[in-house]
Design an enzyme around this catalytic site. Sequence first.
Site, PDB file in Angstrom:
ATOM      1  N   TYR A   1       0.833  -1.207   0.000  1.00  0.00           N
ATOM      2  CA  TYR A   1       0.000   0.000   0.000  1.00  0.00           C
ATOM      3  C   TYR A   1       0.868   1.259   0.000  1.00  0.00           C
ATOM      4  O   TYR A   1       0.669   2.159  -0.829  1.00  0.00           O
ATOM      5  CB  TYR A   1      -0.919  -0.007   1.217  1.00  0.00           C
ATOM      6  CG  TYR A   1      -1.912   1.123   1.256  1.00  0.00           C
ATOM      7  CD1 TYR A   1      -2.886   1.253   0.268  1.00  0.00           C
ATOM      8  CD2 TYR A   1      -1.888   2.065   2.280  1.00  0.00           C
ATOM      9  CE1 TYR A   1      -3.809   2.291   0.303  1.00  0.00           C
ATOM     10  CE2 TYR A   1      -2.810   3.100   2.319  1.00  0.00           C
ATOM     11  CZ  TYR A   1      -3.763   3.209   1.330  1.00  0.00           C
ATOM     12  OH  TYR A   1      -4.675   4.243   1.368  1.00  0.00           O
ATOM     13  N   ASP A   2       1.849   1.317   0.896  1.00  0.00           N
ATOM     14  CA  ASP A   2       2.702   2.509   1.008  1.00  0.00           C
ATOM     15  C   ASP A   2       3.437   2.790  -0.304  1.00  0.00           C
ATOM     16  O   ASP A   2       3.338   3.872  -0.882  1.00  0.00           O
ATOM     17  CB  ASP A   2       3.738   2.334   2.127  1.00  0.00           C
ATOM     18  CG  ASP A   2       3.097   2.029   3.466  1.00  0.00           C
ATOM     19  OD1 ASP A   2       1.863   2.085   3.553  1.00  0.00           O
ATOM     20  OD2 ASP A   2       3.834   1.730   4.422  1.00  0.00           O
ATOM     21  N   GLU A   3       4.172   1.783  -0.764  1.00  0.00           N
ATOM     22  CA  GLU A   3       4.952   1.964  -1.990  1.00  0.00           C
ATOM     23  C   GLU A   3       4.052   2.004  -3.221  1.00  0.00           C
ATOM     24  O   GLU A   3       4.372   2.656  -4.214  1.00  0.00           O
ATOM     25  CB  GLU A   3       5.985   0.843  -2.131  1.00  0.00           C
ATOM     26  CG  GLU A   3       7.073   0.858  -1.068  1.00  0.00           C
ATOM     27  CD  GLU A   3       8.096   1.959  -1.273  1.00  0.00           C
ATOM     28  OE1 GLU A   3       7.728   3.048  -1.782  1.00  0.00           O
ATOM     29  OE2 GLU A   3       9.258   1.742  -0.908  1.00  0.00           O
ATOM     30  N   GLY A   4       2.920   1.277  -3.154  1.00  0.00           N
ATOM     31  CA  GLY A   4       1.993   1.332  -4.282  1.00  0.00           C
ATOM     32  C   GLY A   4       1.479   2.734  -4.526  1.00  0.00           C
ATOM     33  O   GLY A   4       1.378   3.189  -5.674  1.00  0.00           O
ATOM     34  N   LYS A   5       1.153   3.450  -3.455  1.00  0.00           N
ATOM     35  CA  LYS A   5       0.682   4.825  -3.605  1.00  0.00           C
ATOM     36  C   LYS A   5       1.825   5.757  -4.024  1.00  0.00           C
ATOM     37  O   LYS A   5       1.599   6.731  -4.761  1.00  0.00           O
ATOM     38  CB  LYS A   5       0.075   5.315  -2.290  1.00  0.00           C
ATOM     39  CG  LYS A   5      -1.301   4.728  -1.998  1.00  0.00           C
ATOM     40  CD  LYS A   5      -2.342   5.168  -3.014  1.00  0.00           C
ATOM     41  CE  LYS A   5      -3.739   4.758  -2.608  1.00  0.00           C
ATOM     42  NZ  LYS A   5      -4.761   5.200  -3.580  1.00  0.00           N
TER      43      LYS A   5
END
Length: 428
Positions: free
Chosen positions: A249-253
Amino acid sequence: MSSELIHRNQTRDQSENQIEDSPSSPRLENSHPKTRNMLNRAPFLFIGIAIATLFFHYLPSRSTLPQNLNLDDSSLIETDLALPTRRVLLEERQERRQRVPLSVGLKSKKNKRVLVTGGAGFVGSHLVDRLIERGDNVIVIDNYFTGRKENVIHHIGNPNFELIRHDVVEPILLEVDQIYHLACPASPVHYKFNPTNVVGTLNMLGLAKRVGARFLLTSTSEVYGDPLQHPQAETYWGNVNPIGVRSCYDEGKRVAETLAMDYHRGAGIEVRIARIFNTYGPRMCLDDGRVVSNFVAQALRKDPLTVYGDGKQTRSFQYVSDLVEGLMRLMEGEHVGPFNLGNPGEFTMLELAQVVQETIDPNAKIEFRPNTEDDPHKRKPDISKAKELLGWQPSVSLRQGLPLMVSDFRLRLFGDSKINGDKGASAE
C-alpha cells in the site's frame, strides 16, 4: 568464245549491282527499320522533354503556395508535390490525438461528466452525493471488493447517475471530463489480501490521456511511512520500508504518484494529487482493521477496545465531509499538489479510545495487544499549503463527527438508529 564468256559475266555483275541500288528493292526496305523508327520518334521525344522541363521550372514550390489553397480540392493533380503536404497534415493530426475532445460541449456547460472509481465505497459514495447535488453527470465504477451497492442505491433512477460493476485493473472506455480515482483497498485487512493499486492507476491515467480529462489521484499519508519529520509537510519524502507487510500500500501509492506526475509532465495530463490522512464517518466498513471503525464496532458489540502497543502512537482524524470538500476544491483548482488533506488535531490511541468510551459506553474495557509491524509512531498533517492555495481546512471535530458514525454503525449492526448519549448528532 572466251571473250563472249567474259562479256556475259560482266553483264551479270552490272545487273546485280543495279538491283541492289534500286530504290524499289525489298532488300533495301528491310535493311534499316530501327534507324528509320528512331528518326520518326525523335521529334516527339524532344517535345516531351521540353514540356517537362518547362513544367518543373515554372511550377511554384510548396513554400510559395497561397495560404488559402484548398489541399483537399479534387482538382489537384496527384504529383510528388502533394506528398510532403500530406505528411505534414498527418503529423499534425497525430499531435492533436494526444488530447481527443471526446466530450466536446460538456466542458462549456455548467454540469460536468465525472467518473468516480471506487464510488460505491466509503469516501467515494459521499463524494458522489456531493457531485449529484451539484448537478453533475456522475459515472461510478466499482468492483464491490470494499464498496457496497447500498452506499449509492439512493441514486438509482436518477438520470444523472450511472453505476457500472468494473475492476479498474481492466481498461474501460468512457467519455468524461473529470476522473476522481479512489479505487484501491485502503485498510490493512483488505490491501494485504489484495495488494495491488498500481495497475488501476495506470489504466485510469490512460483513460484521462485518451479523452483529455482532469485526473485526481487519492494518495495517502502512508507515503510518509514511519515519519522522521513531525508534522509531515508535502516536501517530506518519507521513511518507508519497501519490503514490509504494509509496503504494497505505502509503496503502491508512491508509485501511483510517480505515474501521475510522469503523465502530467510527459503527456500534458491535468493531474491533481491528494494525500489523505485518517478519515472516518458513516458507511465505513464495520471490520476493516482501521482504528476508528474497530473501536466503534467493538464498543457497540460490548467487546474490549483493542489498543496495539503502548497506545501512545498518534493519529489525526478528519470527518468524511471535510475530506470531500477538500477533494472537490483540489479538482476545481489550478494547483497540481500534492496536498495534505487531514485534520491536524492529534490524538493518541488511548485518547481516541476514551472518546469512544464517552460516546458509546463509559464502561467499555481497553485491551492491549502487541503492536503491528511497521506501524507509524506519529502522524499529523501540515495543512498550511491547503489553507493557502485551496482555502480549505477541516471544520468538524472528532467529538462532533464520531456520534454521526456511531449512529450509522448501530443501524447497520442492530437496525436501531437510537443510541444513548448521541451528542452532536445534528452537526455536519
